[in-house]
Design a protein around this motif. Structure first.
Motif, PDB file in Angstrom:
ATOM      1  N   GLY A 236     -18.285  -2.285  10.526  1.00 59.69           N
ATOM      2  CA  GLY A 236     -19.066  -2.379   9.307  1.00 59.69           C
ATOM      3  C   GLY A 236     -18.579  -3.466   8.357  1.00 59.69           C
ATOM      4  N   PHE A 237     -17.414  -4.033   8.660  1.00 64.31           N
ATOM      5  CA  PHE A 237     -16.819  -5.055   7.791  1.00 64.31           C
ATOM      6  C   PHE A 237     -16.287  -6.224   8.629  1.00 64.31           C
ATOM      7  N   GLU A 238     -17.018  -6.564   9.675  1.00 64.24           N
ATOM      8  CA  GLU A 238     -16.566  -7.563  10.639  1.00 64.24           C
ATOM      9  C   GLU A 238     -16.292  -8.934  10.020  1.00 64.24           C
ATOM     10  N   VAL A 239     -17.029  -9.302   8.981  1.00 60.16           N
ATOM     11  CA  VAL A 239     -16.844 -10.613   8.347  1.00 60.16           C
ATOM     12  C   VAL A 239     -15.617 -10.618   7.440  1.00 60.16           C
ATOM     13  N   SER A 240     -15.295  -9.472   6.864  1.00 60.54           N
ATOM     14  CA  SER A 240     -14.243  -9.399   5.858  1.00 60.54           C
ATOM     15  C   SER A 240     -12.868  -9.015   6.381  1.00 60.54           C
ATOM     16  N   LEU A 241     -12.820  -8.313   7.510  1.00 62.85           N
ATOM     17  CA  LEU A 241     -11.557  -7.785   8.016  1.00 62.85           C
ATOM     18  C   LEU A 241     -11.351  -8.153   9.483  1.00 62.85           C
ATOM     19  N   GLU A 242     -10.076  -8.344   9.857  1.00 62.72           N
ATOM     20  CA  GLU A 242      -9.714  -8.633  11.244  1.00 62.72           C
ATOM     21  C   GLU A 242      -8.814  -7.520  11.764  1.00 62.72           C
ATOM     22  N   PRO A 243      -9.191  -6.890  12.880  1.00 64.60           N
ATOM     23  CA  PRO A 243      -8.315  -5.864  13.458  1.00 64.60           C
ATOM     24  C   PRO A 243      -6.936  -6.442  13.782  1.00 64.60           C
ATOM     25  N   ARG A 244      -5.915  -5.621  13.655  1.00 63.58           N
ATOM     26  CA  ARG A 244      -4.508  -5.948  13.938  1.00 63.58           C
ATOM     27  C   ARG A 244      -3.905  -6.904  12.919  1.00 63.58           C
ATOM     28  N   LYS A 245      -4.614  -7.197  11.847  1.00 66.79           N
ATOM     29  CA  LYS A 245      -4.084  -8.093  10.817  1.00 66.79           C
ATOM     30  C   LYS A 245      -3.466  -7.284   9.680  1.00 66.79           C
ATOM     31  N   LEU A 246      -2.439  -7.867   9.077  1.00 62.22           N
ATOM     32  CA  LEU A 246      -1.734  -7.275   7.947  1.00 62.22           C
ATOM     33  C   LEU A 246      -2.465  -7.637   6.654  1.00 62.22           C
ATOM     34  N   TYR A 247      -2.684  -6.648   5.791  1.00 59.65           N
ATOM     35  CA  TYR A 247      -3.344  -6.874   4.503  1.00 59.65           C
ATOM     36  C   TYR A 247      -2.531  -6.259   3.379  1.00 59.65           C
ATOM     37  N   GLN A 248      -2.528  -6.928   2.233  1.00 62.13           N
ATOM     38  CA  GLN A 248      -1.855  -6.405   1.052  1.00 62.13           C
ATOM     39  C   GLN A 248      -2.777  -5.430   0.326  1.00 62.13           C
ATOM     40  N   VAL A 249      -2.197  -4.340  -0.140  1.00 54.44           N
ATOM     41  CA  VAL A 249      -2.922  -3.307  -0.877  1.00 54.44           C
ATOM     42  C   VAL A 249      -2.571  -3.413  -2.348  1.00 54.44           C
ATOM     43  N   ILE A 250      -3.567  -3.328  -3.202  1.00 53.11           N
ATOM     44  CA  ILE A 250      -3.357  -3.229  -4.643  1.00 53.11           C
ATOM     45  C   ILE A 250      -3.485  -1.750  -4.991  1.00 53.11           C
ATOM     46  N   GLU A 251      -2.441  -1.201  -5.572  1.00 52.42           N
ATOM     47  CA  GLU A 251      -2.442   0.232  -5.881  1.00 52.42           C
ATOM     48  C   GLU A 251      -3.591   0.566  -6.838  1.00 52.42           C
ATOM     49  N   ASP A 252      -4.369   1.570  -6.467  1.00 47.72           N
ATOM     50  CA  ASP A 252      -5.526   2.009  -7.256  1.00 47.72           C
ATOM     51  C   ASP A 252      -5.715   3.498  -6.978  1.00 47.72           C
ATOM     52  N   GLU A 253      -5.145   4.329  -7.849  1.00 47.95           N
ATOM     53  CA  GLU A 253      -5.181   5.780  -7.657  1.00 47.95           C
ATOM     54  C   GLU A 253      -6.611   6.321  -7.621  1.00 47.95           C
ATOM     55  N   GLN A 254      -7.495   5.760  -8.420  1.00 46.40           N
ATOM     56  CA  GLN A 254      -8.885   6.221  -8.428  1.00 46.40           C
ATOM     57  C   GLN A 254      -9.546   5.939  -7.078  1.00 46.40           C
ATOM     58  N   ALA A 255      -9.293   4.775  -6.512  1.00 47.06           N
ATOM     59  CA  ALA A 255      -9.855   4.430  -5.204  1.00 47.06           C
ATOM     60  C   ALA A 255      -9.331   5.394  -4.140  1.00 47.06           C
ATOM     61  N   VAL A 256      -8.025   5.674  -4.160  1.00 48.03           N
ATOM     62  CA  VAL A 256      -7.427   6.581  -3.183  1.00 48.03           C
ATOM     63  C   VAL A 256      -8.055   7.962  -3.287  1.00 48.03           C
TER      64      VAL A 256
END
Length: 72
Positions: free
Chosen positions: A13-33
């Motif tokens: 569903g997010f093929e353009v935005s995300l790559e499997p097996r890739k490392l991504y940085q997370v911005i802490e967002d308690e509301q999102a969690v």
């Protein structure tokens, strides 16, 4: 500021935005969690909300997290 990273385990569903097996940085967002989402800096370099189910959080040594967080 603490930096956290996740590995993308699915980009369905997010093929353009995300790559499997890739490392991504997370911005802490308690509301999102609380909604089952993570705020992730994606391929565009911007942060967006994605379902938590697409990622697995990984623990990295603190020095490596700091280095990765400052990579442009």
């Amino acid at each position: 500021m603490t930096h956290h990273f996740v590995v993308c385990t699915s980009n369905k569903g997010f093929e353009v935005s995300l790559e499997p097996r890739k490392l991504y940085q997370v911005i802490e967002d308690e509301q999102a969690v609380s909604l089952g989402m993570l705020r992730v800096i994606d391929e565009s370099g911007e942060d967006y909300l994605y379902p938590q189910s697409l990622f697995t959080r990984i623990d990295l040594p603190e020095t490596l997290e700091k280095q990765l967080a400052h990579v442009a």
